[in-house]
Design an enzyme around this catalytic site. Structure first.
Site: not given
Length: 499
Positions: A177, A180, A231, A252, A456, A459
């Site tokens: 995915k 967009e 994020g 990540e 931390k 990720g």
């Protein structure tokens, strides 16, 4: 939307599917005009794709393919991609607004990821453990199943290929995915891999908004893994359902990379280092050198020269070979950059240069933001939080220990760079920096063989390298007994063994 704008629909089971209604426009950030539309994929369709992908996995056309077959397909895909780089470069430049000079350099290397993972699967060996007694214990790696890859807009093709290469090498069925905001180059990969010999249904590429289609995808209990670049908020939205379904996540989640600049590197070289670390992709990378931590011995001279060099950077048409700074991805990104500047000034920061939204000097359009340097202090909003744009914090540090302390104060710890001409200092500082990637006298350096991932809140897990390949497989232990008798419950057991 006019009929002249192409629609690029999902790639599922070896073909572009019937277009959905509604459709999502893909906007060129340089012209503010739509360049294509893509599908808005519903929950029902997502679930159908997952179910069909699971069937493809179980039929074994790829999951049980010989490693030499996977090697051949991935190597062929690399060759095809390399032969078609100009069209991918054009598309990446158009959908991201990044300067074409950057895209030529970045995309020229992307086939290496396919070649690397092709080579890994061809030579990767199982193990035989030192199992005690007349027993042979073999360890083999098997594919996980259907894996979901969630990729971002800043490096559409590079980050997708990092994940796709490792996942396909492991024998998995892959559902991508893409963002967009910049999905077109990723959607183009379906036909390329098909031409390379990948069985239909092994690589599925679907489109839609992250908060809809991405959410539907990651909520499925049929997935074997989720690999996300995005994020922290996206991770928090995905993690509860993944946890409930016992689905592992590689994530990540961004960074706030410190660029540690010491006197021995020299002021001119330090400024060049800062420009390279901070303004590639208009600051829209997870390892953007967004915190310039400068030793006080060179600070004043460095700040003056940096201001001069940043003000001279050429902002403009991404397709102009002279352009050094392209757009940010959207109007929302422009507004986010402006909000960071406003908060930084409210907290006492001093804008040395930039600080404003702008437009292309030729077209009068585009989502541009001036390259911006703001003098600030540790623990301010700008120093702590990821901008994902060309707004950079400049911080005066008193000593080596001060630089290390500020560098490690962030909750994000993906990348960091140390710039010094002192060999001992380079190793001493790098050893103390808390980050998943530490460059010495470099920044943004990447290779398919080099694990990429943070500590931390940046990720978990790694892209690239053997770590990535092995994360897309599961270990099976086969224990072959050729001398331990099953006599435990005999009346007088001889040589009985427990464990």
């Amino acid at each position: 939307m006019t009929d002249t704008i192409p629609h690029i629909s999902n790639w599922v089971n070896g073909t572009h599917t019937t277009a959905t209604t509604p459709r999502i426009p893909v906007i060129s950030p340089a012209t503010e005009l739509p360049i294509a539309t893509i599908d808005s994929t519903s929950r029902e369709t997502v679930n159908q794709v997952i179910t069909e992908s699971l069937q493809t996995f179980h039929n074994g056309s790829w999951s049980r393919a010989d490693p030499s077959t996977r090697f051949t397909v991935l190597s062929t895909a690399a060759r095809l991609l390399r032969s078609r780089l100009p069209e991918f470069i054009d598309l990446e430049t158009r959908q991201t607004g990044r300067p074409i000079r950057e895209m030529r350099a970045q995309l020229a290397r992307i086939p290496e990821w396919l070649e690397y993972f092709a080579s890994v699967v061809r030579v990767h060996e199982g193990r035989v453990t030192p199992f005690k007694g007349p027993v042979v214990n073999t360890l083999t790696r098997l594919p996980l199943g259907v894996v979901a890859l969630i990729t971002p807009y800043n490096h559409p093709l590079l980050i997708a290929m990092k994940k796709i290469g490792a996942a396909l090498a492991g024998g998995n069925v892959v559902i991508v995915k893409a963002s967009e905001l910049a999905p077109l180059s990723v959607l183009k990969l379906g036909a390329l891999f098909q031409e390379a010999g990948l069985p239909d249904g092994v690589l599925q590429i679907i489109s839609g908004y992250g908060y809809e289609t991405g959410k539907y995808l990651c909520e499925s209990p049929l997935l074997a893994k989720i690999d996300l670049t995005g994020g922290l908020a996206t991770y928090k939205a995905i993690a509860p359902s993944a946890s409930a379904n016992l689905i592992p996540i590689t994530a990540e989640l961004g960074g706030k990379a410190p660029v540690c600049l010491f006197p021995s590197v020299g002021v001119e070289d330090a400024v060049k280092a800062a420009l390279f670390a901070s303004f590639i992709a208009s600051g829209q990378t997870c390892v953007t050198g967004s915190r310039l931590l400068v030793h006080e011995e060179i600070y004043d001279e460095f700040a003056a020269l940096l201001k001069k060099r940043v003000e001279a950077l050429r902002l403009g048409d991404p397709f102009d070979d002279r352009t050094q700074i392209g757009t940010v991805i959207s109007k929302m990104a422009v507004e986010r950059c402006a909000a960071f500047v406003e908060r930084a000034v409210q907290e006492g920061g001093k804008v040395l240069c930039g600080g404003h939204a702008t437009i292309s000097p030729l077209s009068g359009k585009g989502y541009y933001f001036e390259p911006t340097i703001i003098e600030t202090r540790p623990q301010t909003d700008l120093e702590c939080n990821e901008v994902f744009g060309p707004v950079i914090a400049l911080i005066r540090c008193q000593s080596e220990a001060d630089i290390i302390r500020v560098a490690n104060s962030s909750s994000l710890a993906l990348g960091a760079s140390v710039w010094t001409g002192d060999f001992k200092q380079a190793h001493r500082v790098a050893e103390q920096i808390e980050a998943g990637i530490v460059w010495i006298n470099g920044h943004h350096l990447n290779d398919p063989s080099s694990p990429w991932g943070g500590f931390k809140q940046s990720g978990m897990g790694k892209e690239n390298g053997l770590e990535a390949y092995e994360s897309y497989t599961k270990v099976k232990s086969t224990i072959i007994n050729y001398g331990v008798p099953p006599v435990w419950f005999d009346d007088e057991p001889a040589g009985a063994r427990y464990g």
